[in-house]
Design a protein around this motif. Structure first.
Motif, PDB file in Angstrom:
ATOM      1  N   THR A 170       0.847  -1.198   0.000  1.00 22.19           N
ATOM      2  CA  THR A 170       0.000   0.000   0.000  1.00 22.19           C
ATOM      3  C   THR A 170       0.877   1.241   0.000  1.00 22.19           C
ATOM      4  OG1 THR A 170      -1.660  -1.189   1.283  1.00 22.19           O
ATOM      5  CG2 THR A 170      -1.866   1.199   1.230  1.00 22.19           C
ATOM      6  N   LEU A 171       1.908   1.225   0.839  1.00 22.89           N
ATOM      7  CA  LEU A 171       2.740   2.410   0.998  1.00 22.89           C
ATOM      8  C   LEU A 171       3.664   2.622  -0.184  1.00 22.89           C
ATOM      9  CD1 LEU A 171       3.578   2.235   4.785  1.00 22.89           C
ATOM     10  CD2 LEU A 171       1.683   3.352   3.625  1.00 22.89           C
ATOM     11  N   ASN A 172       4.175   1.543  -0.747  1.00 19.25           N
ATOM     12  CA  ASN A 172       5.138   1.682  -1.839  1.00 19.25           C
ATOM     13  C   ASN A 172       4.489   2.219  -3.111  1.00 19.25           C
ATOM     14  OD1 ASN A 172       7.235   0.896  -0.251  1.00 19.25           O
ATOM     15  ND2 ASN A 172       7.058  -1.260  -0.791  1.00 19.25           N
ATOM     16  N   GLN A 173       3.162   2.097  -3.204  1.00 23.05           N
ATOM     17  CA  GLN A 173       2.471   2.622  -4.386  1.00 23.05           C
ATOM     18  C   GLN A 173       2.287   4.131  -4.285  1.00 23.05           C
ATOM     19  OE1 GLN A 173      -1.110   0.343  -4.223  1.00 23.05           O
ATOM     20  NE2 GLN A 173      -0.050  -1.570  -4.679  1.00 23.05           N
ATOM     21  N   GLN A 174       2.501   4.686  -3.102  1.00 20.61           N
ATOM     22  CA  GLN A 174       2.276   6.116  -2.893  1.00 20.61           C
ATOM     23  C   GLN A 174       3.583   6.881  -3.029  1.00 20.61           C
ATOM     24  OE1 GLN A 174      -0.785   7.153  -2.492  1.00 20.61           O
ATOM     25  NE2 GLN A 174      -1.617   5.087  -2.325  1.00 20.61           N
ATOM     26  N   GLN A 175       3.484   8.103  -3.486  1.00 14.95           N
ATOM     27  CA  GLN A 175       4.670   8.970  -3.574  1.00 14.95           C
ATOM     28  C   GLN A 175       4.522  10.121  -2.604  1.00 14.95           C
ATOM     29  OE1 GLN A 175       7.467   8.470  -5.338  1.00 14.95           O
ATOM     30  NE2 GLN A 175       6.509   6.508  -5.818  1.00 14.95           N
ATOM     31  N   GLY A 176       5.536  10.351  -1.769  1.00 17.36           N
ATOM     32  CA  GLY A 176       5.529  11.538  -0.921  1.00 17.36           C
ATOM     33  C   GLY A 176       4.363  11.564   0.041  1.00 17.36           C
ATOM     34  N   ILE A 177       4.381  10.674   1.029  1.00 16.21           N
ATOM     35  CA  ILE A 177       3.273  10.572   1.960  1.00 16.21           C
ATOM     36  C   ILE A 177       3.763  10.766   3.393  1.00 16.21           C
ATOM     37  CG2 ILE A 177       1.790   9.092   0.556  1.00 16.21           C
ATOM     38  CD1 ILE A 177       3.029   6.671   1.998  1.00 16.21           C
ATOM     39  N   THR A 178       2.806  11.001   4.279  1.00 13.89           N
ATOM     40  CA  THR A 178       3.075  11.007   5.711  1.00 13.89           C
ATOM     41  C   THR A 178       2.304   9.839   6.307  1.00 13.89           C
ATOM     42  OG1 THR A 178       3.304  13.408   5.708  1.00 13.89           O
ATOM     43  CG2 THR A 178       2.933  12.362   7.842  1.00 13.89           C
ATOM     44  N   VAL A 179       2.983   9.038   7.111  1.00 16.04           N
ATOM     45  CA  VAL A 179       2.376   7.838   7.686  1.00 16.04           C
ATOM     46  C   VAL A 179       2.369   7.958   9.202  1.00 16.04           C
ATOM     47  CG1 VAL A 179       2.565   5.326   7.921  1.00 16.04           C
ATOM     48  CG2 VAL A 179       3.250   6.444   5.774  1.00 16.04           C
ATOM     49  N   PHE A 180       1.208   7.707   9.795  1.00 18.47           N
ATOM     50  CA  PHE A 180       1.107   7.627  11.249  1.00 18.47           C
ATOM     51  C   PHE A 180       1.047   6.145  11.597  1.00 18.47           C
ATOM     52  CE2 PHE A 180      -0.709  11.712  10.026  1.00 18.47           C
ATOM     53  CZ  PHE A 180       0.077  12.562  10.786  1.00 18.47           C
ATOM     54  N   ALA A 181       2.115   5.621  12.133  1.00 18.32           N
ATOM     55  CA  ALA A 181       2.215   4.187  12.384  1.00 18.32           C
ATOM     56  C   ALA A 181       1.933   3.900  13.858  1.00 18.32           C
ATOM     57  CB  ALA A 181       3.611   3.697  12.022  1.00 18.32           C
ATOM     58  N   PRO A 182       0.844   3.181  14.145  1.00 15.79           N
ATOM     59  CA  PRO A 182       0.554   2.879  15.541  1.00 15.79           C
ATOM     60  C   PRO A 182       1.637   1.981  16.139  1.00 15.79           C
ATOM     61  CG  PRO A 182      -1.390   2.537  14.171  1.00 15.79           C
ATOM     62  CD  PRO A 182      -0.222   2.717  13.245  1.00 15.79           C
ATOM     63  N   ALA A 183       2.068   2.293  17.346  1.00 15.60           N
ATOM     64  CA  ALA A 183       3.027   1.452  18.055  1.00 15.60           C
ATOM     65  C   ALA A 183       2.371   0.105  18.359  1.00 15.60           C
ATOM     66  CB  ALA A 183       3.451   2.131  19.351  1.00 15.60           C
ATOM     67  N   ASN A 184       3.194  -0.902  18.622  1.00 21.71           N
ATOM     68  CA  ASN A 184       2.652  -2.234  18.917  1.00 21.71           C
ATOM     69  C   ASN A 184       1.623  -2.195  20.041  1.00 21.71           C
ATOM     70  OD1 ASN A 184       4.143  -3.378  16.911  1.00 21.71           O
ATOM     71  ND2 ASN A 184       5.803  -4.029  18.242  1.00 21.71           N
ATOM     72  N   ASP A 185       1.880  -1.357  21.045  1.00 24.65           N
ATOM     73  CA  ASP A 185       0.947  -1.236  22.169  1.00 24.65           C
ATOM     74  C   ASP A 185      -0.426  -0.766  21.700  1.00 24.65           C
ATOM     75  OD1 ASP A 185       3.120  -1.872  23.618  1.00 24.65           O
ATOM     76  OD2 ASP A 185       3.290   0.014  24.717  1.00 24.65           O
ATOM     77  N   ALA A 186      -0.447   0.063  20.670  1.00 29.66           N
ATOM     78  CA  ALA A 186      -1.719   0.574  20.160  1.00 29.66           C
ATOM     79  C   ALA A 186      -2.546  -0.571  19.583  1.00 29.66           C
ATOM     80  CB  ALA A 186      -1.465   1.641  19.097  1.00 29.66           C
ATOM     81  N   PHE A 187      -1.878  -1.479  18.858  1.00 28.26           N
ATOM     82  CA  PHE A 187      -2.585  -2.630  18.309  1.00 28.26           C
ATOM     83  C   PHE A 187      -3.068  -3.558  19.423  1.00 28.26           C
ATOM     84  CE2 PHE A 187      -0.639  -1.492  14.201  1.00 28.26           C
ATOM     85  CZ  PHE A 187      -1.778  -1.556  13.420  1.00 28.26           C
ATOM     86  N   VAL A 247      -6.304  -2.242  20.652  1.00 29.00           N
ATOM     87  CA  VAL A 247      -7.402  -2.557  19.733  1.00 29.00           C
ATOM     88  C   VAL A 247      -7.795  -4.029  19.885  1.00 29.00           C
ATOM     89  CG1 VAL A 247      -8.035  -2.810  17.294  1.00 29.00           C
ATOM     90  CG2 VAL A 247      -6.872  -0.759  18.080  1.00 29.00           C
ATOM     91  N   GLN A 248      -6.783  -4.866  20.046  1.00 31.99           N
ATOM     92  CA  GLN A 248      -7.015  -6.298  20.222  1.00 31.99           C
ATOM     93  C   GLN A 248      -7.882  -6.534  21.469  1.00 31.99           C
ATOM     94  OE1 GLN A 248      -3.346  -8.432  20.253  1.00 31.99           O
ATOM     95  NE2 GLN A 248      -4.308 -10.443  20.243  1.00 31.99           N
ATOM     96  N   GLN A 249      -7.579  -5.832  22.542  1.00 31.65           N
ATOM     97  CA  GLN A 249      -8.354  -5.968  23.780  1.00 31.65           C
ATOM     98  C   GLN A 249      -9.770  -5.426  23.593  1.00 31.65           C
ATOM     99  OE1 GLN A 249      -5.677  -3.904  26.379  1.00 31.65           O
ATOM    100  NE2 GLN A 249      -4.523  -5.746  26.896  1.00 31.65           N
ATOM    101  N   PHE A 265     -10.279  -9.370  16.214  1.00 31.97           N
ATOM    102  CA  PHE A 265      -8.981  -8.790  15.859  1.00 31.97           C
ATOM    103  C   PHE A 265      -8.292  -9.657  14.804  1.00 31.97           C
ATOM    104  CE2 PHE A 265      -4.384  -8.067  16.615  1.00 31.97           C
ATOM    105  CZ  PHE A 265      -4.347  -6.706  16.376  1.00 31.97           C
ATOM    106  N   ASN A 266      -8.293 -10.958  14.998  1.00 32.92           N
ATOM    107  CA  ASN A 266      -7.671 -11.862  14.021  1.00 32.92           C
ATOM    108  C   ASN A 266      -8.412 -11.836  12.689  1.00 32.92           C
ATOM    109  OD1 ASN A 266      -5.647 -12.592  15.759  1.00 32.92           O
ATOM    110  ND2 ASN A 266      -6.764 -14.340  16.577  1.00 32.92           N
ATOM    111  N   ALA A 267      -9.741 -11.664  12.763  1.00 30.38           N
ATOM    112  CA  ALA A 267     -10.543 -11.547  11.537  1.00 30.38           C
ATOM    113  C   ALA A 267     -10.148 -10.283  10.780  1.00 30.38           C
ATOM    114  CB  ALA A 267     -12.028 -11.540  11.882  1.00 30.38           C
ATOM    115  N   LEU A 268      -9.925  -9.206  11.528  1.00 29.74           N
ATOM    116  CA  LEU A 268      -9.498  -7.945  10.912  1.00 29.74           C
ATOM    117  C   LEU A 268      -8.155  -8.124  10.212  1.00 29.74           C
ATOM    118  CD1 LEU A 268      -9.651  -4.805  10.509  1.00 29.74           C
ATOM    119  CD2 LEU A 268      -8.528  -4.602  12.704  1.00 29.74           C
ATOM    120  N   LEU A 269      -7.205  -8.763  10.891  1.00 30.96           N
ATOM    121  CA  LEU A 269      -5.871  -8.962  10.302  1.00 30.96           C
ATOM    122  C   LEU A 269      -5.940  -9.857   9.071  1.00 30.96           C
ATOM    123  CD1 LEU A 269      -3.464  -9.374  13.349  1.00 30.96           C
ATOM    124  CD2 LEU A 269      -3.953  -7.341  12.011  1.00 30.96           C
TER     125      LEU A 269
END
Length: 124
Positions: free
Chosen positions: A9-26, A29-31, A38-42
């Motif tokens: 997804t990211l490699n198809q974009q040119q010149g972007i800003t990405v907000f990457a959730p830390a592992n704790d954030a995921f 969401v899992q909780q 959560f596994n269905a989402l992944l």
């Protein structure tokens, strides 16, 4: 583990800003969703890429640039509101959840990455 489809997804974009959730954030969401959902989402690449598109804006900005703009449009079409200062920016999603930027201005080939402490959610 790596999030499937993210790199593509990211490699198809040119010149972007990405907000990457830390592992704790995921983990949060899992909780919130529970293991099964959560596994269905992944496993659901379309849904996952949809979620990821809330974390990407089609302009490449550094922290000072983010704070200056105040509002960013997500690839998904919604808006993110930037608060705080260039030293400590915050990002608020359409639901009003505010994430803190843990570390930022990480340059990659085509993006500037900011690590945030929450997963951003769509307005609807």
């Amino acid at each position: 583990g790596k999030v499937p489809g993210l790199a593509d997804t990211l490699n198809q974009q040119q010149g972007i800003t990405v907000f990457a959730p830390a592992n704790d954030a995921f983990t949060a969401v899992q909780q919130q969703l529970g293991e099964e959902k959560f596994n269905a989402l992944l496993a659901d690449t379309t849904q996952l890429q949809g979620l990821l598109s809330y974390h990407v804006t089609p302009e490449r900005l550094d922290a000072a640039g983010l704070v200056e703009k105040k509002t960013l449009t997500q690839l998904a079409g919604g808006d993110l509101t930037i608060g705080g200062t260039a030293e400590a920016p915050t990002v608020t999603d359409g639901q009003g959840n505010t994430a803190n930027i843990l570390c930022g201005n990480i340059p990659t080939a085509n993006a500037t990455v900011f690590v945030i402490d929450k997963v951003l959610m769509p307005t609807s």
